[in-house]
Design a protein around this motif. Structure first.
Motif, short mmCIF file in Angstrom:
data_model
loop_
_atom_site.label_atom_id
_atom_site.label_comp_id
_atom_site.label_asym_id
_atom_site.label_seq_id
_atom_site.Cartn_x
_atom_site.Cartn_y
_atom_site.Cartn_z
N GLY A 1 0.79 -1.23 0.00
CA GLY A 1 0.00 0.00 0.00
C GLY A 1 0.82 1.28 0.00
N LEU A 2 2.10 1.20 -0.33
CA LEU A 2 2.91 2.40 -0.34
C LEU A 2 2.69 3.22 -1.61
CD1 LEU A 2 6.36 1.16 1.05
CD2 LEU A 2 4.45 2.21 2.28
N ASN A 3 2.73 4.54 -1.45
CA ASN A 3 2.60 5.46 -2.58
C ASN A 3 3.32 6.76 -2.22
OD1 ASN A 3 0.69 7.22 -1.11
ND2 ASN A 3 -0.73 5.50 -1.36
N HIS A 4 3.22 7.74 -3.10
CA HIS A 4 3.97 8.98 -2.88
C HIS A 4 3.45 9.79 -1.70
CE1 HIS A 4 0.54 10.08 -5.43
NE2 HIS A 4 0.66 11.31 -4.97
N THR A 5 2.24 9.49 -1.21
CA THR A 5 1.69 10.26 -0.10
C THR A 5 2.04 9.68 1.26
OG1 THR A 5 -0.44 9.08 0.01
CG2 THR A 5 -0.26 10.90 -1.57
N ASP B 1 9.12 -0.51 -1.65
CA ASP B 1 8.58 -1.10 -2.88
C ASP B 1 7.16 -0.62 -3.09
OD1 ASP B 1 8.41 -3.74 -4.84
OD2 ASP B 1 6.57 -3.42 -3.72
N ALA B 2 6.83 -0.28 -4.33
CA ALA B 2 5.45 0.07 -4.69
C ALA B 2 5.05 -0.66 -5.96
CB ALA B 2 5.32 1.58 -4.89
N HIS B 3 3.76 -0.87 -6.09
CA HIS B 3 3.22 -1.52 -7.30
C HIS B 3 1.99 -0.72 -7.75
CE1 HIS B 3 2.13 -5.56 -9.43
NE2 HIS B 3 1.88 -4.52 -10.18
N THR B 4 0.85 -1.05 -7.19
CA THR B 4 -0.37 -0.37 -7.61
C THR B 4 -0.43 1.07 -7.13
OG1 THR B 4 -1.54 -1.21 -5.66
CG2 THR B 4 -1.66 -2.53 -7.66
N GLY B 5 0.33 1.41 -6.11
CA GLY B 5 0.28 2.76 -5.53
C GLY B 5 0.83 3.85 -6.41
N VAL B 6 1.50 3.48 -7.50
CA VAL B 6 2.03 4.50 -8.42
C VAL B 6 1.44 4.32 -9.82
CG1 VAL B 6 4.15 4.97 -7.15
CG2 VAL B 6 4.09 3.07 -8.79
N GLU B 7 0.22 3.78 -9.86
CA GLU B 7 -0.44 3.56 -11.14
C GLU B 7 -1.65 4.47 -11.31
OE1 GLU B 7 0.58 -1.22 -11.67
OE2 GLU B 7 -1.48 -0.57 -11.22
#
Length: 225
Positions: free
Chosen positions: A173-177, A192-198
């Motif tokens: 659940g990591l993202n830029h926020t 690590d990020a996956h969906t959080g930067v899409e």
């Protein structure tokens, strides 16, 4: 391994090139998955990986649990790092290392409710045979272990960082926020990020990736002071 930034889920060469230009260190390729659909085929992954050059690295992310199959797929993709996301025995991990000593192995620690004792035991048992661990989130609604877009109890990740003799990357659940808060609270070796930067179309969003990288680097600098 220190201050590592990984993004998982490439779709094509253009996306991989964008991530490298944004400063991402490791590019993850999820393949042989029991729950989620792969972003691209294995043959497509081979072609994308060809454009990844140092200091950037390609990482196979898979649920395979057999040493021969793991090494065979790594060889096909021409990758030297594998993230093992499913259950695998200590014996198969040890055998993987014996058969291919130069292969970097990252083992997942999937955080679920009240499962720290089990994860602590995994760290104790498997540390000898892996190069790093990566935390992630279990979603009881779908059974997914990772790529859920959901965070977990960061107190558990922090405890794992404290007890592990090997570096611990954090995901889930990591993202830029929220990546800055996560790094400052957990003090991991990487993120690590996956969906959080899409974006909604499923492609990586350059501005979101760029901010994720910037926030991560600034936060790593703060905790290393």
């Amino acid at each position: 391994m220190k201050d590592l930034i990984q993004i998982a889920g490439m779709i094509d060469k253009e996306e991989a090139a964008m991530l490298m230009n944004a400063g991402v260190d490791y590019l993850g390729f999820p393949l042989r998955l029991p729950v989620h659909k792969e972003d691209l085929t294995e043959d497509e992954a081979v072609e994308v990986i060809k454009i990844i050059s140092p200091p950037h690295r390609a990482v196979l992310i898979t649920y395979l649990d057999n040493a021969d199959e793991i090494i065979k797929l790594c060889t096909k993709l021409n990758v030297n790092i594998v993230q093992l996301h499913g259950k695998i025995s200590k014996e198969e991990l040890e055998r993987t290392k014996l058969l291919r000593p130069g292969l970097g192995i990252i083992k997942s620690l999937v955080v679920a409710e009240n499962n720290f004792p089990a994860l602590e035991k995994m760290v104790e048992t498997l540390s000898t045979f892996v190069d790093a661990f990566i935390t992630d989130t279990f979603d009881p609604a779908t059974g997914a272990e990772g790529a859920t877009g959901k965070t977990h109890d960061w107190n558990i990740s922090r405890k794992l960082v404290e007890i592990s003799p090997k570096p611990v990357i954090i995901a889930g659940g990591l993202n830029h926020t929220n990546v800055k808060k996560a790094i400052l609270e957990i003090h991991p070796a990487g993120v690590d990020a996956h969906t959080g930067v899409e974006s909604k179309d499923g492609r990586k969003n350059y501005e979101m990736v760029k901010r994720f990288v910037e926030e991560s680097k600034e936060s790593f600098a703060l905790i290393r002071q």
